[in-house]
Design a protein around this motif. Sequence first.
Motif, short mmCIF file in Angstrom:
data_model
loop_
_atom_site.label_atom_id
_atom_site.label_comp_id
_atom_site.label_asym_id
_atom_site.label_seq_id
_atom_site.Cartn_x
_atom_site.Cartn_y
_atom_site.Cartn_z
N GLU A 57 0.81 -1.22 0.00
CA GLU A 57 0.00 0.00 0.00
C GLU A 57 0.85 1.27 0.00
OE1 GLU A 57 -2.47 -0.24 3.45
OE2 GLU A 57 -3.21 -2.25 2.98
N SER A 58 2.15 1.14 -0.03
CA SER A 58 3.03 2.28 0.13
C SER A 58 3.33 2.97 -1.20
CB SER A 58 4.35 1.83 0.78
OG SER A 58 5.31 2.86 0.74
N PRO A 59 3.03 4.27 -1.32
CA PRO A 59 3.42 5.00 -2.53
C PRO A 59 4.93 5.01 -2.74
CG PRO A 59 1.80 6.25 -1.26
CD PRO A 59 2.25 5.12 -0.39
N ILE A 60 5.71 4.97 -1.64
CA ILE A 60 7.16 4.95 -1.78
C ILE A 60 7.61 3.63 -2.39
CG2 ILE A 60 9.36 5.23 -0.59
CD1 ILE A 60 7.88 6.73 1.61
N ALA A 61 6.98 2.52 -1.99
CA ALA A 61 7.31 1.22 -2.57
C ALA A 61 6.97 1.19 -4.06
CB ALA A 61 6.57 0.11 -1.84
N THR A 62 5.85 1.80 -4.42
CA THR A 62 5.50 1.89 -5.84
C THR A 62 6.56 2.67 -6.60
OG1 THR A 62 3.14 1.79 -5.30
CG2 THR A 62 3.74 2.65 -7.46
#
Length: 265
Positions: A57-62
């Motif tokens: 769910e993390s935008p940083i992971a995306t």
Amino acid sequence: MCELLAMSANVPTDICFSFSGLMQRGGNTGPHKDGWGVTFYEGKGCRSFKDPLPSAESPIATLVTEYPIKSEAVICHIRQANSGAVCLENTHPFTRQMWGKNWTYAHNGQLKDYAQSLPVKYHIPVGTTDSEHAFCWILDQIYIQFGVQEPSDQDLFAFIAELSEKINRLGVFNLLLSNGDCLFAYCSNNLHWITRRAPFGEASLIDAEMIVDFQQVTTANDVVTVIATQPLTDDERWHKMQAGEWLLFKLGEPILKGQTPTKIG
């Protein structure tokens, strides 16, 4: 427990494919929803991305999956908390400096009585996890053993293997550790690895609908080793490490290996 991922390569390589599979295990295809992190080495420097949110769910992971950062050494971790609160300071990987190098560490497992069994003096944990405490203890022991003079890779990592065996007696201790030059892996109960080299082929992720043809994105001289808690692809042959086994990789190639005593009972 948590899951680990690392890469060692002989040319700057991105880890977008492997990380795309791993991140789905952080709250989507797996229960490891208590934060994640990744550290990339670039020359003598390193850059880290960490987030206490589930990686799925993390935008940083995306961002990490879409930003092809090239590196010769990478360590990743997705967390299922069993020691310490879910917060940024308890999120792996942890990084400290020694001998003018950035050392990066990630751990899978749970340790008992670690504060009493692994007293620290010179390297004090920032967070409250058993994992970071063990990392600080390792750095303390290295400093006590070798002082200010960095030893050879063989002497250094053989000593780290001995330390890993001692920590493993306290529970489960699957370890990834890098100083930017070498990547060390110690298996307590669950680590797998694969080395990709020519002739390259296709691979399919288990946790995401993604296929890559490595022949299209590599050269004939590339060597890339990936280490993970569980295999990330279902159409390649991964090697399962044995309990107490340790491996040291440099530029994608295994350069040292050993076997420490396994626990009884």
